[in-house]
Design a protein around this motif. Structure first.
Motif, PDB file in Angstrom:
ATOM      1  N   GLU A   2      35.417  40.438  57.365  1.00  0.00           N
ATOM      2  CA  GLU A   2      34.118  39.767  57.249  1.00  0.00           C
ATOM      3  C   GLU A   2      33.032  40.631  56.605  1.00  0.00           C
ATOM      4  OE1 GLU A   2      31.099  37.073  60.025  1.00  0.00           O
ATOM      5  OE2 GLU A   2      32.834  38.070  60.903  1.00  0.00           O
ATOM      6  N   PRO A   3      32.928  41.936  56.949  1.00  0.00           N
ATOM      7  CA  PRO A   3      31.880  42.741  56.301  1.00  0.00           C
ATOM      8  C   PRO A   3      32.000  42.768  54.777  1.00  0.00           C
ATOM      9  CG  PRO A   3      32.739  43.885  58.226  1.00  0.00           C
ATOM     10  CD  PRO A   3      33.634  42.700  57.990  1.00  0.00           C
ATOM     11  N   LEU A   4      33.222  42.798  54.255  1.00  0.00           N
ATOM     12  CA  LEU A   4      33.404  42.798  52.803  1.00  0.00           C
ATOM     13  C   LEU A   4      33.161  41.415  52.214  1.00  0.00           C
ATOM     14  CD1 LEU A   4      36.582  45.015  52.227  1.00  0.00           C
ATOM     15  CD2 LEU A   4      34.203  45.592  51.755  1.00  0.00           C
ATOM     16  N   LEU A   5      33.599  40.385  52.927  1.00  0.00           N
ATOM     17  CA  LEU A   5      33.487  39.026  52.404  1.00  0.00           C
ATOM     18  C   LEU A   5      32.057  38.499  52.469  1.00  0.00           C
ATOM     19  CD1 LEU A   5      36.763  37.578  53.940  1.00  0.00           C
ATOM     20  CD2 LEU A   5      36.327  38.040  51.523  1.00  0.00           C
ATOM     21  N   ASN A   6      31.206  39.144  53.267  1.00  0.00           N
ATOM     22  CA  ASN A   6      29.803  38.739  53.328  1.00  0.00           C
ATOM     23  C   ASN A   6      28.980  39.363  52.207  1.00  0.00           C
ATOM     24  OD1 ASN A   6      29.973  37.038  55.494  1.00  0.00           O
ATOM     25  ND2 ASN A   6      29.478  38.597  57.019  1.00  0.00           N
ATOM     26  N   GLY A   7      29.632  40.105  51.340  1.00  0.00           N
ATOM     27  CA  GLY A   7      28.944  40.756  50.232  1.00  0.00           C
ATOM     28  C   GLY A   7      28.766  39.813  49.057  1.00  0.00           C
TER      29      GLY A   7
ATOM     30  N   ARG B  43      32.296  35.004  47.214  1.00  0.00           N
ATOM     31  CA  ARG B  43      32.266  33.740  47.947  1.00  0.00           C
ATOM     32  C   ARG B  43      33.662  33.450  48.483  1.00  0.00           C
ATOM     33  NH1 ARG B  43      32.179  27.773  47.151  1.00  0.00           N
ATOM     34  NH2 ARG B  43      33.318  28.052  45.195  1.00  0.00           N
ATOM     35  N   LEU B  44      33.771  33.344  49.810  1.00  0.00           N
ATOM     36  CA  LEU B  44      35.049  33.050  50.444  1.00  0.00           C
ATOM     37  C   LEU B  44      35.276  31.546  50.471  1.00  0.00           C
ATOM     38  CD1 LEU B  44      37.567  33.808  52.129  1.00  0.00           C
ATOM     39  CD2 LEU B  44      36.105  33.637  54.161  1.00  0.00           C
ATOM     40  N   VAL B  45      36.452  31.134  50.020  1.00  0.00           N
ATOM     41  CA  VAL B  45      36.851  29.728  50.071  1.00  0.00           C
ATOM     42  C   VAL B  45      38.098  29.640  50.948  1.00  0.00           C
ATOM     43  CG1 VAL B  45      37.576  27.705  48.759  1.00  0.00           C
ATOM     44  CG2 VAL B  45      35.937  29.322  47.754  1.00  0.00           C
ATOM     45  N   GLU B  46      37.982  28.948  52.089  1.00  0.00           N
ATOM     46  CA  GLU B  46      39.116  28.778  53.004  1.00  0.00           C
ATOM     47  C   GLU B  46      39.685  27.374  52.852  1.00  0.00           C
ATOM     48  OE1 GLU B  46      38.436  30.005  57.108  1.00  0.00           O
ATOM     49  OE2 GLU B  46      36.557  30.938  56.463  1.00  0.00           O
ATOM     50  N   GLN B  47      41.004  27.288  52.769  1.00  0.00           N
ATOM     51  CA  GLN B  47      41.659  25.991  52.627  1.00  0.00           C
ATOM     52  C   GLN B  47      42.923  25.969  53.474  1.00  0.00           C
ATOM     53  OE1 GLN B  47      42.318  25.760  48.369  1.00  0.00           O
ATOM     54  NE2 GLN B  47      40.381  24.711  48.036  1.00  0.00           N
ATOM     55  N   GLY B  48      42.933  25.120  54.497  1.00  0.00           N
ATOM     56  CA  GLY B  48      44.131  25.020  55.316  1.00  0.00           C
ATOM     57  C   GLY B  48      43.878  24.213  56.570  1.00  0.00           C
ATOM     58  N   PRO B  49      44.939  23.682  57.167  1.00  0.00           N
ATOM     59  CA  PRO B  49      44.804  22.883  58.390  1.00  0.00           C
ATOM     60  C   PRO B  49      44.509  23.769  59.595  1.00  0.00           C
ATOM     61  CG  PRO B  49      47.117  23.217  57.876  1.00  0.00           C
ATOM     62  CD  PRO B  49      46.345  23.818  56.738  1.00  0.00           C
TER      63      PRO B  49
ATOM     64  N   TYR C  79      39.161  44.027  43.327  1.00  0.00           N
ATOM     65  CA  TYR C  79      39.385  43.790  41.903  1.00  0.00           C
ATOM     66  C   TYR C  79      38.679  42.539  41.378  1.00  0.00           C
ATOM     67  CZ  TYR C  79      42.801  47.513  42.167  1.00  0.00           C
ATOM     68  OH  TYR C  79      43.399  48.734  42.343  1.00  0.00           O
ATOM     69  N   SER C  80      37.768  41.977  42.187  1.00  0.00           N
ATOM     70  CA  SER C  80      37.044  40.783  41.762  1.00  0.00           C
ATOM     71  C   SER C  80      35.630  41.140  41.319  1.00  0.00           C
ATOM     72  CB  SER C  80      36.967  39.761  42.905  1.00  0.00           C
ATOM     73  OG  SER C  80      38.225  39.194  43.149  1.00  0.00           O
ATOM     74  N   PRO C  81      35.103  40.408  40.355  1.00  0.00           N
ATOM     75  CA  PRO C  81      33.720  40.646  39.929  1.00  0.00           C
ATOM     76  C   PRO C  81      32.743  40.140  40.978  1.00  0.00           C
ATOM     77  CG  PRO C  81      34.585  38.708  38.836  1.00  0.00           C
ATOM     78  CD  PRO C  81      35.732  39.306  39.608  1.00  0.00           C
ATOM     79  N   GLN C  82      31.535  40.670  40.975  1.00  0.00           N
ATOM     80  CA  GLN C  82      30.516  40.179  41.889  1.00  0.00           C
ATOM     81  C   GLN C  82      30.271  38.696  41.631  1.00  0.00           C
ATOM     82  OE1 GLN C  82      26.936  42.444  42.073  1.00  0.00           O
ATOM     83  NE2 GLN C  82      27.964  44.327  42.672  1.00  0.00           N
ATOM     84  N   GLY C  83      30.213  37.935  42.725  1.00  0.00           N
ATOM     85  CA  GLY C  83      30.017  36.502  42.610  1.00  0.00           C
ATOM     86  C   GLY C  83      31.304  35.721  42.460  1.00  0.00           C
ATOM     87  N   GLY C  84      32.443  36.421  42.334  1.00  0.00           N
ATOM     88  CA  GLY C  84      33.718  35.735  42.176  1.00  0.00           C
ATOM     89  C   GLY C  84      34.215  35.141  43.481  1.00  0.00           C
ATOM     90  N   ASP C  85      34.999  34.077  43.376  1.00  0.00           N
ATOM     91  CA  ASP C  85      35.576  33.437  44.557  1.00  0.00           C
ATOM     92  C   ASP C  85      36.805  34.199  45.040  1.00  0.00           C
ATOM     93  OD1 ASP C  85      33.676  31.496  44.368  1.00  0.00           O
ATOM     94  OD2 ASP C  85      35.024  29.903  43.694  1.00  0.00           O
ATOM     95  N   ILE C  86      36.938  34.288  46.360  1.00  0.00           N
ATOM     96  CA  ILE C  86      38.163  34.760  47.006  1.00  0.00           C
ATOM     97  C   ILE C  86      38.699  33.570  47.797  1.00  0.00           C
ATOM     98  CG2 ILE C  86      39.228  36.421  48.567  1.00  0.00           C
ATOM     99  CD1 ILE C  86      37.922  37.758  46.173  1.00  0.00           C
TER     100      ILE C  86
ATOM    101  N   VAL D 202      50.895  31.505  53.041  1.00  0.00           N
ATOM    102  CA  VAL D 202      49.495  31.911  52.875  1.00  0.00           C
ATOM    103  C   VAL D 202      49.326  32.398  51.444  1.00  0.00           C
ATOM    104  CG1 VAL D 202      47.627  33.424  53.624  1.00  0.00           C
ATOM    105  CG2 VAL D 202      49.314  32.619  55.289  1.00  0.00           C
ATOM    106  N   ARG D 203      48.274  31.902  50.782  1.00  0.00           N
ATOM    107  CA  ARG D 203      47.971  32.351  49.422  1.00  0.00           C
ATOM    108  C   ARG D 203      46.583  32.975  49.379  1.00  0.00           C
ATOM    109  NH1 ARG D 203      50.970  27.648  48.310  1.00  0.00           N
ATOM    110  NH2 ARG D 203      52.809  28.097  47.012  1.00  0.00           N
ATOM    111  N   VAL D 204      46.489  34.104  48.687  1.00  0.00           N
ATOM    112  CA  VAL D 204      45.206  34.772  48.474  1.00  0.00           C
ATOM    113  C   VAL D 204      44.996  34.858  46.967  1.00  0.00           C
ATOM    114  CG1 VAL D 204      43.850  36.862  48.820  1.00  0.00           C
ATOM    115  CG2 VAL D 204      45.437  36.098  50.608  1.00  0.00           C
ATOM    116  N   ARG D 205      43.945  34.199  46.497  1.00  0.00           N
ATOM    117  CA  ARG D 205      43.683  34.149  45.059  1.00  0.00           C
ATOM    118  C   ARG D 205      42.327  34.765  44.749  1.00  0.00           C
ATOM    119  NH1 ARG D 205      41.334  31.497  40.866  1.00  0.00           N
ATOM    120  NH2 ARG D 205      39.991  30.275  42.239  1.00  0.00           N
ATOM    121  N   ASP D 206      42.266  35.505  43.650  1.00  0.00           N
ATOM    122  CA  ASP D 206      40.995  36.087  43.224  1.00  0.00           C
ATOM    123  C   ASP D 206      40.737  35.753  41.764  1.00  0.00           C
ATOM    124  OD1 ASP D 206      41.913  38.299  41.349  1.00  0.00           O
ATOM    125  OD2 ASP D 206      42.960  38.929  43.164  1.00  0.00           O
ATOM    126  N   GLU D 207      39.534  36.039  41.320  1.00  0.00           N
ATOM    127  CA  GLU D 207      39.141  35.810  39.931  1.00  0.00           C
ATOM    128  C   GLU D 207      38.907  37.146  39.233  1.00  0.00           C
ATOM    129  OE1 GLU D 207      35.668  33.352  40.447  1.00  0.00           O
ATOM    130  OE2 GLU D 207      36.861  31.512  40.528  1.00  0.00           O
TER     131      GLU D 207
END
Length: 244
Positions: free
Chosen positions: A104-109, A112-118, A145-152, A165-170
């Motif tokens: 969470e500390p890194l993802l709050n920077g 933008r975190l996008v969660e998708q799942g049941p 390895y993601s640029p600032q403002g990129g979706d995770i 589980v899939r983790v995708r970055d831009e």
């Protein structure tokens, strides 16, 4: 007749040397920052309005060092025949939540975190701490390895008889010719664009080793300049409802 174990002992000594060199190199930077700010705090040189920022930075750097030590210890254990996993019936959604909370500390920077799942339970058998380590390593990699403002994007689902589980970055992505290096021990692909990123080269190596020991698999799809998607696939536990 006694067998000569010299080859194995030599390999172990070489591995110890690699870990010590890695620890000395990777711990030097965060430890130097911590020592510097602790000295400033002790001497009263940090203005009151900067105190929260400094304490947050110190917490981040100590977490960074702890994660590095955990990675090296786990990597050393993978070389031991006596490694034991605490296998229990788990809900994969809880493991995902554990990883997202830890990161969470890194993802709050600036990402933008996008969660998708049941939210319904997805039963697997596994070692909760180690499966959480797999996902935190993948998310940490995506952030680095993601640029600032990129979706995770972190998504989870049931596919056939597997929990996925899939983790995708831009982020920067990886050239197809270099993909084979990603899961090797100490395997880092350094380019002019990512040379500022710190890392041990152990995170993805451990992620694959742990996933394999759970009877699963981890794969990557990546295009240079267009980001990466890491996919973790684990067998559903008995009683799990598979879908096509």
């Amino acid at each position: 007749m006694r067998r000569d174990g010299g080859g194995s002992e030599k390999k172990l000594e070489e591995l110890k040397g690699e870990f010590l060199n890695l620890a000395a190199h990777e711990l030097r930077s965060p430890l130097g920052i911590v020592r510097g700010y602790v000295s400033m705090l002790r001497e009263g040189l940090v203005p009151p309005d900067q105190m929260r920022r400094v304490l947050t930075l110190l917490a981040s750097k100590t977490d960074e060092m702890a994660a590095l030590i955990d990675e090296m210890l786990e990597a050393a254990r993978t070389e031991s025949a006596g490694i034991e996993y605490a296998m229990t019936r788990l809900n994969l959604v809880d493991v995902v939540d554990d990883a997202l909370t830890a990161m969470e500390p890194l993802l709050n920077g600036p990402h933008r975190l996008v969660e998708q799942g049941p939210r319904a339970a997805i039963p697997v058998r596994g070692d909760r701490r180690r499966l959480t380590m797999v996902l935190t390593n993948l998310i940490d990699n995506a952030v680095k390895y993601s640029p600032q403002g990129g979706d995770i994007e972190v998504g989870w689902s049931v596919e056939g008889r597997h929990a996925v589980v899939r983790v995708r970055d831009e982020g920067l992505g990886v050239d197809e010719a270099d993909l084979g290096m990603l899961f090797t021990r100490f395997g880092r692909i350094v380019t002019p664009e990512n040379s500022h990123v710190r890392g041990t080269g152990l995170g993805l190596y451990l992620a694959r080793d742990i996933t394999t020991r759970h009877g699963g698999d981890i794969t990557v799809e990546s295009q240079e300049g267009r980001g990466s998607t890491f996919t973790v696939s684990l067998p559903l536990a008995a009683g799990g409802n598979g879908t096509s």
